[in-house]
Each structure stands twice: as C-alpha cells, then as structure tokens.
Write a protein that holds these residues in place. Structure first.
Motif, PDB file in Angstrom:
ATOM      1  N   ARG A   8      28.382 110.599 -23.448  1.00  0.00           N
ATOM      2  CA  ARG A   8      29.697 110.630 -23.709  1.00  0.00           C
ATOM      3  C   ARG A   8      30.402 110.281 -24.626  1.00  0.00           C
ATOM      4  NH1 ARG A   8      33.222 111.020 -18.675  1.00  0.00           N
ATOM      5  NH2 ARG A   8      31.288 109.989 -17.655  1.00  0.00           N
ATOM      6  N   GLU A   9      30.029 108.931 -24.992  1.00  0.00           N
ATOM      7  CA  GLU A   9      30.529 108.193 -26.452  1.00  0.00           C
ATOM      8  C   GLU A   9      30.055 108.718 -27.613  1.00  0.00           C
ATOM      9  OE1 GLU A   9      32.798 105.180 -27.857  1.00  0.00           O
ATOM     10  OE2 GLU A   9      32.588 106.071 -25.759  1.00  0.00           O
ATOM     11  N   ALA A  10      28.672 109.317 -27.750  1.00  0.00           N
ATOM     12  CA  ALA A  10      28.203 110.013 -28.830  1.00  0.00           C
ATOM     13  C   ALA A  10      29.097 111.231 -29.255  1.00  0.00           C
ATOM     14  CB  ALA A  10      26.992 110.269 -28.853  1.00  0.00           C
ATOM     15  N   GLY A  11      29.203 111.944 -28.094  1.00  0.00           N
ATOM     16  CA  GLY A  11      30.077 113.119 -28.412  1.00  0.00           C
ATOM     17  C   GLY A  11      31.467 113.009 -28.691  1.00  0.00           C
ATOM     18  N   VAL A  12      32.145 111.854 -28.385  1.00  0.00           N
ATOM     19  CA  VAL A  12      33.389 111.621 -28.707  1.00  0.00           C
ATOM     20  C   VAL A  12      33.318 111.142 -30.235  1.00  0.00           C
ATOM     21  CG1 VAL A  12      35.174 109.916 -28.538  1.00  0.00           C
ATOM     22  CG2 VAL A  12      34.455 111.057 -26.417  1.00  0.00           C
ATOM     23  N   ARG A  13      32.371 110.463 -30.874  1.00  0.00           N
ATOM     24  CA  ARG A  13      32.613 109.753 -32.009  1.00  0.00           C
ATOM     25  C   ARG A  13      31.978 110.840 -33.287  1.00  0.00           C
ATOM     26  NH1 ARG A  13      36.053 106.623 -30.454  1.00  0.00           N
ATOM     27  NH2 ARG A  13      35.313 105.352 -28.687  1.00  0.00           N
ATOM     28  N   LEU A  14      31.360 111.834 -32.721  1.00  0.00           N
ATOM     29  CA  LEU A  14      30.750 112.634 -33.840  1.00  0.00           C
ATOM     30  C   LEU A  14      31.673 113.902 -33.846  1.00  0.00           C
ATOM     31  CD1 LEU A  14      27.263 113.063 -32.262  1.00  0.00           C
ATOM     32  CD2 LEU A  14      27.660 112.018 -34.630  1.00  0.00           C
ATOM     33  N   PRO A  15      31.639 114.679 -35.079  1.00  0.00           N
ATOM     34  CA  PRO A  15      32.763 115.641 -35.417  1.00  0.00           C
ATOM     35  C   PRO A  15      32.651 116.551 -34.076  1.00  0.00           C
ATOM     36  CG  PRO A  15      31.500 115.108 -37.329  1.00  0.00           C
ATOM     37  CD  PRO A  15      30.781 114.365 -36.424  1.00  0.00           C
ATOM     38  N   ILE A  30      29.474 119.206 -33.723  1.00  0.00           N
ATOM     39  CA  ILE A  30      28.317 118.397 -33.286  1.00  0.00           C
ATOM     40  C   ILE A  30      28.528 117.689 -31.893  1.00  0.00           C
ATOM     41  CG2 ILE A  30      26.872 117.098 -34.289  1.00  0.00           C
ATOM     42  CD1 ILE A  30      27.615 117.414 -36.979  1.00  0.00           C
ATOM     43  N   GLY A  31      29.728 117.286 -31.660  1.00  0.00           N
ATOM     44  CA  GLY A  31      29.943 116.252 -30.502  1.00  0.00           C
ATOM     45  C   GLY A  31      29.683 117.106 -29.277  1.00  0.00           C
ATOM     46  N   GLN A  32      30.363 118.505 -29.286  1.00  0.00           N
ATOM     47  CA  GLN A  32      30.217 119.418 -28.023  1.00  0.00           C
ATOM     48  C   GLN A  32      28.769 119.629 -28.123  1.00  0.00           C
ATOM     49  OE1 GLN A  32      32.892 122.281 -29.078  1.00  0.00           O
ATOM     50  NE2 GLN A  32      34.560 121.299 -28.404  1.00  0.00           N
ATOM     51  N   THR A  33      27.941 119.984 -29.041  1.00  0.00           N
ATOM     52  CA  THR A  33      26.352 120.187 -28.630  1.00  0.00           C
ATOM     53  C   THR A  33      25.622 119.271 -28.363  1.00  0.00           C
ATOM     54  OG1 THR A  33      26.697 121.755 -30.768  1.00  0.00           O
ATOM     55  CG2 THR A  33      24.444 121.085 -30.255  1.00  0.00           C
ATOM     56  N   ILE A  34      25.860 117.862 -28.734  1.00  0.00           N
ATOM     57  CA  ILE A  34      25.138 116.859 -28.174  1.00  0.00           C
ATOM     58  C   ILE A  34      25.524 116.545 -26.763  1.00  0.00           C
ATOM     59  CG2 ILE A  34      25.048 114.290 -28.486  1.00  0.00           C
ATOM     60  CD1 ILE A  34      23.659 115.517 -30.734  1.00  0.00           C
ATOM     61  N   GLY A  35      26.727 116.697 -26.295  1.00  0.00           N
ATOM     62  CA  GLY A  35      27.221 116.297 -25.061  1.00  0.00           C
ATOM     63  C   GLY A  35      26.475 117.467 -23.950  1.00  0.00           C
ATOM     64  N   ILE A  36      26.366 118.873 -24.479  1.00  0.00           N
ATOM     65  CA  ILE A  36      26.001 119.832 -23.564  1.00  0.00           C
ATOM     66  C   ILE A  36      24.358 119.888 -23.836  1.00  0.00           C
ATOM     67  CG2 ILE A  36      25.925 122.016 -23.106  1.00  0.00           C
ATOM     68  CD1 ILE A  36      28.818 122.166 -24.224  1.00  0.00           C
ATOM     69  N   VAL A  37      24.084 120.251 -25.048  1.00  0.00           N
ATOM     70  CA  VAL A  37      22.541 120.290 -25.073  1.00  0.00           C
ATOM     71  C   VAL A  37      21.666 119.153 -24.857  1.00  0.00           C
ATOM     72  CG1 VAL A  37      20.634 120.979 -26.767  1.00  0.00           C
ATOM     73  CG2 VAL A  37      22.862 122.143 -26.770  1.00  0.00           C
ATOM     74  N   GLY A  38      22.272 117.942 -25.344  1.00  0.00           N
ATOM     75  CA  GLY A  38      21.757 116.604 -25.053  1.00  0.00           C
ATOM     76  C   GLY A  38      21.338 116.183 -23.701  1.00  0.00           C
ATOM     77  N   GLY A  39      22.530 116.322 -22.627  1.00  0.00           N
ATOM     78  CA  GLY A  39      22.504 116.426 -21.145  1.00  0.00           C
ATOM     79  C   GLY A  39      21.392 117.354 -20.585  1.00  0.00           C
ATOM     80  N   LEU A  40      21.423 118.585 -20.825  1.00  0.00           N
ATOM     81  CA  LEU A  40      20.447 119.539 -20.536  1.00  0.00           C
ATOM     82  C   LEU A  40      19.092 118.946 -20.709  1.00  0.00           C
ATOM     83  CD1 LEU A  40      22.283 122.978 -21.048  1.00  0.00           C
ATOM     84  CD2 LEU A  40      21.826 121.492 -18.954  1.00  0.00           C
TER      85      LEU A  40
END
Length: 526
Positions: free
Chosen positions: A381-388, A391-401
C-alpha cells in the motif's frame, strides 16, 4: 442539556497575527524613512539585493514628490504594474503640470481619488508588512514625503488549476477541489456560500514563513466560545514555518497521543461549506489544498458528502456499509487468530474442516501468518502511494496477487488467510477519512496481539479500551462520541441512518448554534 464551552486549558505564549511572539521585535522592524531613495535602499539592504528584486523610480519633475515601486519578478504581475500603477502615476504627473508644487500626502490623495486604477490595495506604516507583502507578490508604492506605503495586490505565479480532488472521489457530486492558492480556495467558498455573514479572518503564521491563514465561519451561526477558542489556539502558534495544514492541525489539536484525528481535513469545497453551515469553523492555509474542519466527532469520520446527494435510503445503506467496514477493518484478522488458536469449537464443523485442510503444512501459527500478510499488505500500500500513479496501481494489484499466490504455493500462509487480509484491505479503503483509516490500521495490529494472547477476551478487552479512550477524547470542547455520548437524540437522525431532508430541519444540536434552523420560509436579512 449539556453545554460545551469549547475550552482548552493548554497555555501557550501569545502571538500577534503576524506570527511574531509578543515582547519580541522582528529584526526588520522600524519606521519608514521619509525619502523614497532611503526607503528603497533600506528594502534592498534587508533583502541583500536579490537578482529578482525589481525597483522602479518615477519622477514628476520639480516640486512633485518622486515615487518608487518595489516588487519581486516572478511573483508579481509586471505587466499589471506597468499598465495600471506606472501609467496612473504618469497620468497624475501630467495632470499636475510642471508649475505646481504638491506634498506627498496631496499626491496620495490625488492618486486615490482619480488616477489609481488598481482594485486591491492598502496602506501601512510597518516595515514588516512591507517586506511580507513584497515577498508574497504584492507591489510596494513609495511616495516621497509620505509616511505610509501603498501595498498593491499584484500577485501572479504559476499554480495548479481547480481539479477534481484526488483523495475524496465521489460518484455523484461536485468535481471541484481546493488547490494551493488560498485566494482561489476563498473564491470557491464564496461560490458555495453566498451569505453576507460569511467571515474570513486572516492571520500570518510562522515567524519566518509568514504563511497566510484564514479562519472561515458564519457569524450568526457559529457558537462564540468555539470561535474564540479556535482563534486563541491559532494565535498561540509559535513556529518558523507552516508548510502544510497538517502542521497547524498538530499544533492546535486537543491531544497528540490519540491515533484518531481530532481535526478533520478535506480538499472538497462542498464538504467545507456543509461544515460551516452546521456551525463549525474551518481553517485554510496558503500553499495547501487541505482545509481543517473543527470540531470533529467520530461519526463525522464515517460520513461522506455523497450521503446527502443520493436519496436517503441509498445514503443510509452506504453509511451502514461503512460502519460494517470499520468493524471488519479493525477486528477481522484478530477474529481469525482467536478462533483458529483458542476457540475452534465456535467454528462450524464444515468450515473448521476446510480451514484445517487449508492450514495443513503451514509452518507458522495463525498470529505469525496474519502479521506476515498484514505487513506485506502495508508495504504494498505504501509503495503504491509513493510510486508514480500508473506504476503504483500496477504494484498494488499485481504485487498483491503475485505475492499472495506465491505465499500460498510455498505453504507459508493458508488461502483462508489471504482472503481475510484481502477483505480487511477492501474494508479499510471504504473509510472516507484517510487519517481515520490509518488509525484503524494501527489499532488492528494491537487487536491482533491481544487476540493471540487472550483470544476473544483480548478482542473484547481491546474494544472496551478503545471505547474508553474515545469517550475521554474531546475536539475543541466537544466530546468525541457526540451525539451518542453525551446523547443528543435529535442528532441521531443523521448518525447511522441519514433521515430524509424533511426531517433534517435543524442544525446539529451539540453545536449550539445561534441560528438553530437550517430550513424554513423566512428571509434572512443582511
């Protein structure tokens, strides 16, 4: 009926409105020299002759006082200064002629009555006010022999346009949001509330930053004790600079030990307007889109402007879902830990067999499993907020899955744990207030620890402690659990269930406003 006096017993050193402590003199304070050249030289000396400092002298000839204009390039509108100020001076000099003699006071009177075409200006004798205004983008007009200086509004710098708020998106409602310009924000408020009793009290906060701070309220609605307490706390702020309204929030809140926000922040003009019409006080700070609303109660953390834009049945259903989301966000992982570790008999047999089969081969106890997944979720969640944003949305969704699936395949966590964490995360996103969501995330870990030690008894004990803490909190003299405790039955119509508008004819009872009615046939005079 209980009466709240909006009192705070915290004592701080009093400040003037310019943010300088009383009894201390600013390093730049002093009288304005009578000579234009001396005054401008003094300004240049104090500012150390910066490259962007613009000084222009305008002379009308013998017997006519000389004038000088001082401003900062990039902050001031130089075209406006040339077209309106310099042009007005030249017209005045032409009208006077070369044979007449005139004092500085007479020239000022002539400019003020006939030739000065600017719309916003004021006079001052304070050198501090001159420096702050020039550094804020205004132009200072010096007239030889005049002990006053004209501060002319000429601010012009690049700023963000009015856009849709990023942190408080709505399906139905206005798409306007505050930006970093306090002048734009005040205009948005004027558009939302066209009441002649709407008041904007301006302060300067920060001994060096000298940011403009505005307290907004409606004079014939707000409780006088509340307004006086807000002003008192603002006047006691002693800090070099206030870069964001969060700094002001921390300096004037009732308690810094509570995880719950005692002052609500928002970047929505409609939400601010609604709060002002309820009798609350709002603080706006130059340089930030976030306004502060006070006082705040626990109920207001779960409310959203959209509740009032939809029909009452839809608004009530959405609000009930938010209360359920608050409970799930706070207790769902701890309930899983307690049931799996201590109270297996309370789980239905088929579900218990399913959980046992899913946890087969998992090397960690339930509490370690839950902490691993919750910490991973918080990192994502924190990484998704700090990234552009893309990219942040991709990290939040893909990273969690990816991480969740990989953890299950590796046998580190069970599939049921991934479901619990996912439902908890979705519930936390349903809370309208970002600060309140963080508070529940903090308390979630505490609840998980007590559940791992005492089971359901630990969860109940934690909830009791949270209720005790909430009952002791106050926001500018208003108990945090109002209108539930102390009880104001009339305000329950807008607590969990949002009653129809025909039943919401009164302002909140706990605010003790001067004008109690917000619906009626009468016409309000100025």
């Amino acid at each position: 009926m209980p009466r709240f006096l909006f009192r705070n017993h915290n004592k701080r050193s009093p400040l003037r409105k310019d943010g300088v402590k009383q009894g201390e003199a600013s390093s730049s304070s002093g009288d304005i020299p009578g000579s234009v050249h001396e005054a401008v030289a003094n300004i240049v000396r104090i500012l150390d002759a910066p490259d962007d400092l613009v000084t222009r002298f305008v002379s009308g000839g013998d017997g006519i006082p000389s004038c000088a204009i001082v401003c900062i390039a990039g902050l001031s509108d130089l075209n406006m200064i040339n077209e309106q100020i310099v042009s007005s001076l030249q017209q005045a000099f032409s009208a006077i002629g070369h044979t007449e003699k005139m004092s500085g006071q007479e020239l000022y009177g002539l400019l003020n009555k006939q030739f000065l075409s600017v719309q916003k200006y004021k006079t001052t004798r304070s050198l501090d006010d001159i420096l702050v205004s020039v550094l804020s983008g205004d132009a200072a007009l010096f007239i030889d022999g005049l002990d006053q200086v004209l501060l002319i509004g000429s601010k012009k710098w690049t700023g963000r346009s009015v856009e849709e708020p990023q942190t408080e998106a709505l399906v139905r409602g206005p798409r306007e949001g505050f930006n970093e310009s306090i002048e734009t924000n005040l205009i948005l408020l004027r558009r939302a509330i066209r009441d002649p009793k709407l008041r904007f009290d301006t302060y300067r906060v920060g001994a060096r930053g000298k940011k403009e701070l505005v307290i907004a309220y409606i004079e014939n609605i707000v409780h006088p004790d509340l307004l006086q307490e807000v002003k008192r706390r603002v006047e006691t702020i002693d800090i070099d600079d206030a870069p964001e309204s969060g700094t002001i929030e921390q300096l004037i809140q009732d308690s810094f030990l509570s995880p719950f926000p005692l002052i609500l922040h928002t970047e929505r003009p409609d939400k601010v307007a609604s709060a002002i019409l309820q009798g609350k006080v709002v603080i706006l700070l130059d340089g930030t889109p976030f306004a502060l609303i006070m006082p705040t109660t626990f109920v207001s953390l779960v409310q959203s402007p959209e509740d009032y834009y939809e029909r009452w049945l839809i608004g009530s259903l959405i609000r009930i879902l938010r209360y359920i989301a608050v409970f799930i966000s706070l207790t769902f992982p701890s309930l899983y830990i307690a049931l799996v570790s201590f109270h297996q008999g309370m789980i239905p047999s088929k579900l218990a067999f399913s959980i046992a089969a899913a946890r087969e081969g998992v090397p960690f106890p339930a509490v370690v499993e839950a902490f691993l997944m919750e910490l991973t979720l918080e990192l994502l969640r924190e990484a998704g907020v700090r990234l552009p944003k893309p990219i942040g949305q991709t990290i939040g969704i893909v990273g969690g899955l990816v991480i969740g699936e990989a953890a299950v395949q590796a046998g580190i966590v069970s599939p049921i744990m991934v479901i619990v964490v996912a439902v908890t995360a979705v519930s936390s996103f349903a809370i309208p207030s970002y600060s309140a969501g963080i508070a529940f995330r903090i308390l979630r870990f505490i609840t998980m620890i007590t559940a791992s030690m005492f089971g359901l008894y630990g969860i109940i004990l934690t909830l009791i402690m949270i209720c005790i803490h909430l009952s002791r909190l106050q926001s500018f003299g208003v108990p945090y659990l109002t209108p539930l405790s102390p009880g104001f039955s009339r305000d329950w119509r807008d607590m969990v269930i949002r009653a129809p508008y025909t039943m919401l004819t009164k302002r909140p009872q706990f605010m003790q406003t001067k004008d109690d009615s917000r619906m009626g046939n009468r016409r309000r005079g100025p």
